[in-house]
Write a protein that holds these residues in place. Structure first.
Motif, PDB file in Angstrom:
ATOM      1  N   ALA A  47       5.353 -11.678  -4.972  1.00 45.55           N
ATOM      2  CA  ALA A  47       6.327 -10.855  -5.680  1.00 45.55           C
ATOM      3  C   ALA A  47       6.244  -9.397  -5.231  1.00 45.55           C
ATOM      4  N   LEU A  48       5.033  -8.917  -4.957  1.00 45.37           N
ATOM      5  CA  LEU A  48       4.885  -7.562  -4.428  1.00 45.37           C
ATOM      6  C   LEU A  48       5.564  -7.435  -3.070  1.00 45.37           C
ATOM      7  N   ASP A  49       5.367  -8.433  -2.225  1.00 43.52           N
ATOM      8  CA  ASP A  49       5.985  -8.409  -0.895  1.00 43.52           C
ATOM      9  C   ASP A  49       7.502  -8.417  -0.997  1.00 43.52           C
ATOM     10  N   GLU A  50       8.031  -9.222  -1.933  1.00 50.22           N
ATOM     11  CA  GLU A  50       9.485  -9.278  -2.095  1.00 50.22           C
ATOM     12  C   GLU A  50      10.029  -7.916  -2.524  1.00 50.22           C
ATOM     13  N   GLU A  51       9.355  -7.260  -3.463  1.00 45.82           N
ATOM     14  CA  GLU A  51       9.832  -5.957  -3.917  1.00 45.82           C
ATOM     15  C   GLU A  51       9.764  -4.923  -2.794  1.00 45.82           C
ATOM     16  N   LEU A  52       8.688  -4.960  -2.009  1.00 50.02           N
ATOM     17  CA  LEU A  52       8.590  -4.061  -0.858  1.00 50.02           C
ATOM     18  C   LEU A  52       9.754  -4.268   0.107  1.00 50.02           C
ATOM     19  N   THR A  53      10.110  -5.527   0.352  1.00 51.26           N
ATOM     20  CA  THR A  53      11.221  -5.839   1.253  1.00 51.26           C
ATOM     21  C   THR A  53      12.531  -5.278   0.714  1.00 51.26           C
ATOM     22  N   ARG A  54      12.740  -5.391  -0.588  1.00 44.93           N
ATOM     23  CA  ARG A  54      14.001  -4.936  -1.174  1.00 44.93           C
ATOM     24  C   ARG A  54      14.068  -3.409  -1.219  1.00 44.93           C
ATOM     25  N   ILE A  55      12.941  -2.759  -1.389  1.00 44.47           N
ATOM     26  CA  ILE A  55      12.935  -1.296  -1.294  1.00 44.47           C
ATOM     27  C   ILE A  55      13.258  -0.875   0.141  1.00 44.47           C
ATOM     28  N   ALA A  56      12.676  -1.577   1.098  1.00 45.33           N
ATOM     29  CA  ALA A  56      12.889  -1.234   2.511  1.00 45.33           C
ATOM     30  C   ALA A  56      14.337  -1.429   2.939  1.00 45.33           C
ATOM     31  N   ASN A  57      15.031  -2.437   2.359  1.00 40.44           N
ATOM     32  CA  ASN A  57      16.415  -2.670   2.778  1.00 40.44           C
ATOM     33  C   ASN A  57      17.433  -1.897   1.935  1.00 40.44           C
ATOM     34  N   GLY A  58      16.946  -1.123   0.966  1.00 42.87           N
ATOM     35  CA  GLY A  58      17.826  -0.250   0.195  1.00 42.87           C
ATOM     36  C   GLY A  58      18.473  -0.871  -1.014  1.00 42.87           C
ATOM     37  N   SER A  59      18.188  -2.141  -1.304  1.00 39.20           N
ATOM     38  CA  SER A  59      18.799  -2.778  -2.469  1.00 39.20           C
ATOM     39  C   SER A  59      18.026  -2.506  -3.757  1.00 39.20           C
ATOM     40  N   ARG A  60      16.873  -1.853  -3.630  1.00 43.17           N
ATOM     41  CA  ARG A  60      16.077  -1.518  -4.801  1.00 43.17           C
ATOM     42  C   ARG A  60      15.364  -0.196  -4.555  1.00 43.17           C
ATOM     43  N   LEU A  61      15.148   0.563  -5.609  1.00 41.62           N
ATOM     44  CA  LEU A  61      14.287   1.719  -5.544  1.00 41.62           C
ATOM     45  C   LEU A  61      13.468   1.781  -6.814  1.00 41.62           C
ATOM     46  N   ALA A  62      12.374   2.508  -6.780  1.00 38.81           N
ATOM     47  CA  ALA A  62      11.483   2.585  -7.924  1.00 38.81           C
ATOM     48  C   ALA A  62      11.040   4.020  -8.116  1.00 38.81           C
ATOM     49  N   ALA A  63      10.458   4.289  -9.291  1.00 46.00           N
ATOM     50  CA  ALA A  63       9.963   5.624  -9.595  1.00 46.00           C
ATOM     51  C   ALA A  63       8.657   5.505 -10.365  1.00 46.00           C
ATOM     52  N   LEU A  64       7.728   6.406 -10.061  1.00 45.31           N
ATOM     53  CA  LEU A  64       6.418   6.425 -10.703  1.00 45.31           C
ATOM     54  C   LEU A  64       6.158   7.825 -11.251  1.00 45.31           C
ATOM     55  N   ALA A  65       5.829   7.912 -12.541  1.00 42.92           N
ATOM     56  CA  ALA A  65       5.363   9.169 -13.132  1.00 42.92           C
ATOM     57  C   ALA A  65       3.847   9.110 -13.127  1.00 42.92           C
ATOM     58  N   GLU A  66       3.211  10.054 -12.451  1.00 43.78           N
ATOM     59  CA  GLU A  66       1.770   9.942 -12.247  1.00 43.78           C
ATOM     60  C   GLU A  66       1.113  11.309 -12.179  1.00 43.78           C
ATOM     61  N   THR A  67      -0.169  11.324 -12.537  1.00 46.07           N
ATOM     62  CA  THR A  67      -0.975  12.534 -12.422  1.00 46.07           C
ATOM     63  C   THR A  67      -2.196  12.216 -11.558  1.00 46.07           C
ATOM     64  N   PRO A  68      -2.805  13.236 -10.940  1.00 47.31           N
ATOM     65  CA  PRO A  68      -3.984  12.973 -10.115  1.00 47.31           C
ATOM     66  C   PRO A  68      -5.135  12.360 -10.896  1.00 47.31           C
ATOM     67  N   ASP A  69      -5.291  12.753 -12.148  1.00 50.42           N
ATOM     68  CA  ASP A  69      -6.427  12.281 -12.933  1.00 50.42           C
ATOM     69  C   ASP A  69      -6.185  10.915 -13.577  1.00 50.42           C
ATOM     70  N   GLU A  70      -4.948  10.665 -14.031  1.00 55.38           N
ATOM     71  CA  GLU A  70      -4.679   9.447 -14.798  1.00 55.38           C
ATOM     72  C   GLU A  70      -3.990   8.352 -13.991  1.00 55.38           C
ATOM     73  N   GLY A  71      -3.475   8.685 -12.820  1.00 55.73           N
ATOM     74  CA  GLY A  71      -2.744   7.700 -12.042  1.00 55.73           C
ATOM     75  C   GLY A  71      -1.349   7.483 -12.598  1.00 55.73           C
ATOM     76  N   THR A  72      -0.784   6.318 -12.346  1.00 53.35           N
ATOM     77  CA  THR A  72       0.584   6.024 -12.778  1.00 53.35           C
ATOM     78  C   THR A  72       0.618   5.748 -14.275  1.00 53.35           C
ATOM     79  N   LEU A  73       1.461   6.495 -14.982  1.00 54.49           N
ATOM     80  CA  LEU A  73       1.554   6.390 -16.438  1.00 54.49           C
ATOM     81  C   LEU A  73       2.866   5.754 -16.900  1.00 54.49           C
ATOM     82  N   ALA A  74       3.908   5.874 -16.091  1.00 55.93           N
ATOM     83  CA  ALA A  74       5.207   5.298 -16.427  1.00 55.93           C
ATOM     84  C   ALA A  74       5.906   4.920 -15.136  1.00 55.93           C
TER      85      ALA A  74
END
Length: 282
Positions: A173-200
């Motif tokens: 499933a990770l590979d599939e999502e990577l493929t879809r991001i690469a082909n432009g049919s999907r994008l994602a967003a991460l809210a993150e801090t250096p200390d806490e990592g990805t929070l949302a």
């Protein structure tokens, strides 16, 4: 319903029908269509068949649910209430539990600046940015923890639970999502801090000039910090910059919908999700 509203809902219906087709085979069952995923990933659902001359009947629902059981799939049916208003009564008469989720569309003129909600940086994962399996894993782990505790209230689950969830993710499933991001049919967003990592996190699926934002989630320990609104606004800005004309989403409750209203969305209808009721053991 005026003509503009009807046209907008029809564009969403075209999207709903198109988005599963490149990853699923399609079976017609009366006035229902069943999308059966080919390969790894979250299973799809049944929907009213686009172009059918009537709304799905109780017999159609029974047939498609029987087929889902035969295939080992969840008995899930999704539709837009304003397009198939009769289906709510039919689904309930079949014994299904129906979530009536606010359906919202972006008003581009009202789209907020992500920085208005939080000082936590939000990073985009797109075809034009370096994206790794670890980035996608972080998005999916936050979603797993966030959706396990629905709502907007703060809770205990945080980075430790997110990191534990990373170990159970489906590599395919990770590979599939990577493929879809690469082909432009999907994008994602991460809210993150250096200390806490990805929070949302959140993601968007695109078909032509229509896109749906989905999977927006925040770790319970990081809620009430404006992160979900910032993730949503960041995705919406990116989609508009890429030429998308219609950006929409559905919210799990009226409480959650208020987050999206603050980001610049407005309600246009109700997305219905029907499943067998959950039986809670005594």
């Amino acid at each position: 319903m005026d003509a503009d509203h009807a046209d907008l809902l029809d564009r969403l219906e075209q999207f709903y029908d198109a988005v599963p087709r490149d990853a699923a085979r399609v079976e017609d069952h009366g006035s229902c269509v069943l999308f059966v995923r080919e390969g790894a990933g979250w299973p799809f659902y049944a929907r009213p068949r686009r172009g059918a001359t009537r709304s799905p009947s109780l017999a159609d629902l029974n047939t498609v649910r029987s087929r889902q059981r035969e295939l080992g799939l969840p008995e899930a049916l999704e539709w837009v209430h304003e397009i198939n208003p009769e289906l709510l009564t039919v689904a309930r008469s079949a014994g299904l539990s129906v979530l009536e989720a606010p359906l919202l569309v972006l008003d581009p003129a009202a789209l907020a600046d992500p920085a208005a909600f939080t000082h936590v940086p939000v990073r985009l994962l797109t075809a034009a940015t370096p994206t790794t399996a670890a980035n996608v894993a972080a998005r999916r782990a936050v979603a797993a923890i966030g959706f396990a505790a629905p709502g907007t209230s703060r809770g205990e689950a945080g980075p430790a639970q997110r990191d534990a969830a990373l170990r159970g993710l489906d590599v395919a499933a990770l590979d599939e999502e990577l493929t879809r991001i690469a082909n432009g049919s999907r994008l994602a967003a991460l809210a993150e801090t250096p200390d806490e990592g990805t929070l949302a996190s959140g993601m968007a699926m695109r078909v032509g000039d229509v896109a749906e934002i989905a999977g927006v989630a925040t770790l319970p320990s990081a809620r009430r910090r404006g992160l979900a609104a910032a993730v949503t606004a960041t995705l919406a800005h990116a989609l508009l910059a890429e030429g998308v004309e219609v950006v929409f989403l559905s919210a799990g409750s009226e409480e959650i919908a208020r987050v999206y209203l603050r980001a610049g969305f407005r309600r246009i209808g109700t997305a219905c999700i029907a499943e067998p009721p959950t039986i809670t053991p005594h």
